[in-house]
Design a protein around this motif. Structure first.
Motif, PDB file in Angstrom:
ATOM      1  N   PRO A 143     -73.604  28.733 -97.264  1.00  0.00           N
ATOM      2  CA  PRO A 143     -74.219  28.671 -98.599  1.00  0.00           C
ATOM      3  C   PRO A 143     -73.308  29.162 -99.717  1.00  0.00           C
ATOM      4  CG  PRO A 143     -75.802  29.489 -97.005  1.00  0.00           C
ATOM      5  CD  PRO A 143     -74.486  29.411 -96.287  1.00  0.00           C
ATOM      6  N   GLU A 144     -72.577  30.252 -99.469  1.00  0.00           N
ATOM      7  CA  GLU A 144     -71.737  30.808-100.534  1.00  0.00           C
ATOM      8  C   GLU A 144     -70.544  29.919-100.872  1.00  0.00           C
ATOM      9  OE1 GLU A 144     -70.734  33.114 -96.672  1.00  0.00           O
ATOM     10  OE2 GLU A 144     -72.515  32.282 -97.682  1.00  0.00           O
ATOM     11  N   ARG A 145     -70.285  28.913-100.038  1.00  0.00           N
ATOM     12  CA  ARG A 145     -69.195  27.972-100.299  1.00  0.00           C
ATOM     13  C   ARG A 145     -69.733  26.574-100.617  1.00  0.00           C
ATOM     14  NH1 ARG A 145     -64.538  29.596-101.737  1.00  0.00           N
ATOM     15  NH2 ARG A 145     -63.228  28.303-100.384  1.00  0.00           N
ATOM     16  N   THR A 146     -71.010  26.523-100.967  1.00  0.00           N
ATOM     17  CA  THR A 146     -71.658  25.248-101.267  1.00  0.00           C
ATOM     18  C   THR A 146     -72.130  25.240-102.715  1.00  0.00           C
ATOM     19  OG1 THR A 146     -72.370  24.949 -98.977  1.00  0.00           O
ATOM     20  CG2 THR A 146     -73.567  23.718-100.661  1.00  0.00           C
ATOM     21  N   PHE A 147     -71.790  24.176-103.425  1.00  0.00           N
ATOM     22  CA  PHE A 147     -72.136  24.020-104.834  1.00  0.00           C
ATOM     23  C   PHE A 147     -73.110  22.859-104.991  1.00  0.00           C
ATOM     24  CE2 PHE A 147     -68.040  26.015-104.688  1.00  0.00           C
ATOM     25  CZ  PHE A 147     -67.997  26.886-105.764  1.00  0.00           C
ATOM     26  N   MET A 148     -74.206  23.103-105.703  1.00  0.00           N
ATOM     27  CA  MET A 148     -75.151  22.044-106.053  1.00  0.00           C
ATOM     28  C   MET A 148     -74.911  21.674-107.506  1.00  0.00           C
ATOM     29  SD  MET A 148     -77.658  20.059-105.173  1.00  0.00           S
ATOM     30  CE  MET A 148     -78.203  18.764-106.300  1.00  0.00           C
ATOM     31  N   ILE A 149     -74.586  20.400-107.745  1.00  0.00           N
ATOM     32  CA  ILE A 149     -74.274  19.927-109.089  1.00  0.00           C
ATOM     33  C   ILE A 149     -75.430  19.059-109.570  1.00  0.00           C
ATOM     34  CG2 ILE A 149     -72.522  18.856-110.537  1.00  0.00           C
ATOM     35  CD1 ILE A 149     -71.520  21.156-108.646  1.00  0.00           C
ATOM     36  N   GLY A 150     -76.080  19.455-110.663  1.00  0.00           N
ATOM     37  CA  GLY A 150     -77.230  18.686-111.111  1.00  0.00           C
ATOM     38  C   GLY A 150     -77.559  18.901-112.569  1.00  0.00           C
ATOM     39  N   ASP A 151     -78.476  18.080-113.054  1.00  0.00           N
ATOM     40  CA  ASP A 151     -78.821  18.091-114.476  1.00  0.00           C
ATOM     41  C   ASP A 151     -80.202  18.653-114.757  1.00  0.00           C
ATOM     42  OD1 ASP A 151     -79.841  15.580-113.222  1.00  0.00           O
ATOM     43  OD2 ASP A 151     -80.696  15.298-115.219  1.00  0.00           O
ATOM     44  N   THR A 152     -80.944  19.055-113.716  1.00  0.00           N
ATOM     45  CA  THR A 152     -82.312  19.519-113.943  1.00  0.00           C
ATOM     46  C   THR A 152     -82.541  20.914-113.371  1.00  0.00           C
ATOM     47  OG1 THR A 152     -83.306  18.703-111.876  1.00  0.00           O
ATOM     48  CG2 THR A 152     -83.092  17.120-113.699  1.00  0.00           C
ATOM     49  N   SER A 153     -83.608  21.520-113.846  1.00  0.00           N
ATOM     50  CA  SER A 153     -83.997  22.827-113.320  1.00  0.00           C
ATOM     51  C   SER A 153     -84.340  22.735-111.838  1.00  0.00           C
ATOM     52  CB  SER A 153     -85.191  23.372-114.107  1.00  0.00           C
ATOM     53  OG  SER A 153     -86.278  22.463-114.073  1.00  0.00           O
ATOM     54  N   PHE A 154     -84.812  21.567-111.383  1.00  0.00           N
ATOM     55  CA  PHE A 154     -85.137  21.397-109.964  1.00  0.00           C
ATOM     56  C   PHE A 154     -83.884  21.527-109.100  1.00  0.00           C
ATOM     57  CE2 PHE A 154     -87.861  18.254-112.349  1.00  0.00           C
ATOM     58  CZ  PHE A 154     -88.933  19.115-112.496  1.00  0.00           C
ATOM     59  N   ASP A 155     -82.754  21.028-109.608  1.00  0.00           N
ATOM     60  CA  ASP A 155     -81.488  21.147-108.880  1.00  0.00           C
ATOM     61  C   ASP A 155     -81.044  22.603-108.784  1.00  0.00           C
ATOM     62  OD1 ASP A 155     -81.065  18.297-108.576  1.00  0.00           O
ATOM     63  OD2 ASP A 155     -80.568  18.253-110.703  1.00  0.00           O
TER      64      ASP A 155
END
Length: 223
Positions: A165-177
């Motif tokens: 998890p600490e090396r995983t990035f979630m890229i998104g445009d919404t609060s849900f992301d």
């Protein structure tokens, strides 16, 4: 050079990789109208983008919906999208810089995945239309996962890539992301060209915001 072999970058689709708002707005309005209900406002629909269709429709309804009406609207939305994609003028463009950044990450052997409220059929159409084959190690959609912000999409993407998890990035445009990232113990990076306000992204847990897709490279490779 920074070692990036243990990094996973997970992208949302609508509002992050592709600009689909005009299609979502038209199809959702039509689905509500065909069910004999007033169409939601464009602002409300934009704020629901990122949720799976059932959750989006529930959030947009003026009153609680009985299951048959909910199913009718969701089915109508999916059918409207299916027929819209068959039209000659159907357009769902990539945002500026997307392909260049995906190419850069692929060249650095950085693992990538997608986690989206879009159906798997819709995701595959995007991949086919824009020749995005081979970039994403896994495609996480509501077809086989709970919708955002439940953490399962990211958990399955990490399992497939063998990352933490600490090396995983979630890229998104919404609060849900951003809530998805937080719930999975990952790092959320918000993009400012999508469908939620900057303040929504920060309040829901975004570590950083980017104004250009290219800005993502420095953040990921500086980690």
């Amino acid at each position: 050079m920074t070692d990036t072999s243990d990094i996973l970058v997970v992208f949302d689709c609508d509002g992050t990789l592709v600009d689909s708002a005009h299609n979502v707005l038209a199809c959702m309005r039509l689905a509500f109208e065909d069910a004999g209900l007033p169409a939601p406002t464009d602002l409300a629909i934009r704020r629901s983008i990122g949720l799976n269709p059932d959750a989006a429709v529930r959030s947009l309804a003026a009153e609680p919906l009985d299951d048959p009406i909910l199913e009718q609207i969701v089915s109508g939305y999916k059918q409207a999208f299916f027929h819209r994609r068959l039209q000659a003028d159907y357009h769902e463009p990539l945002f500026d810089g997307v392909r260049e950044v995906l190419d850069h990450f692929a060249g650095r052997n950085i693992a990538m995945a997608m986690a989206t409220g879009k159906s798997l059929r819709g995701v595959n159409i995007v991949i086919e239309k824009h020749s995005l084959h081979g970039y994403f190690g896994s495609l996480q959609t509501p077809d086989h996962n709970p919708g955002k912000p439940h953490p399962q999409m990211l958990e399955k993407a990490m399992l497939a890539a063998g990352t933490l998890p600490e090396r995983t990035f979630m890229i998104g445009d919404t609060s849900f992301d951003m809530m998805l990232a937080k719930n999975a113990g990952c790092r959320g990076i918000g993009v400012t060209w999508g469908y939620h306000d900057d303040s929504d992204l920060l309040e829901s847990g975004a570590e950083k915001l980017i104004n250009r897709f290219e800005d993502l490279v420095g953040i990921i490779e500086a980690d």
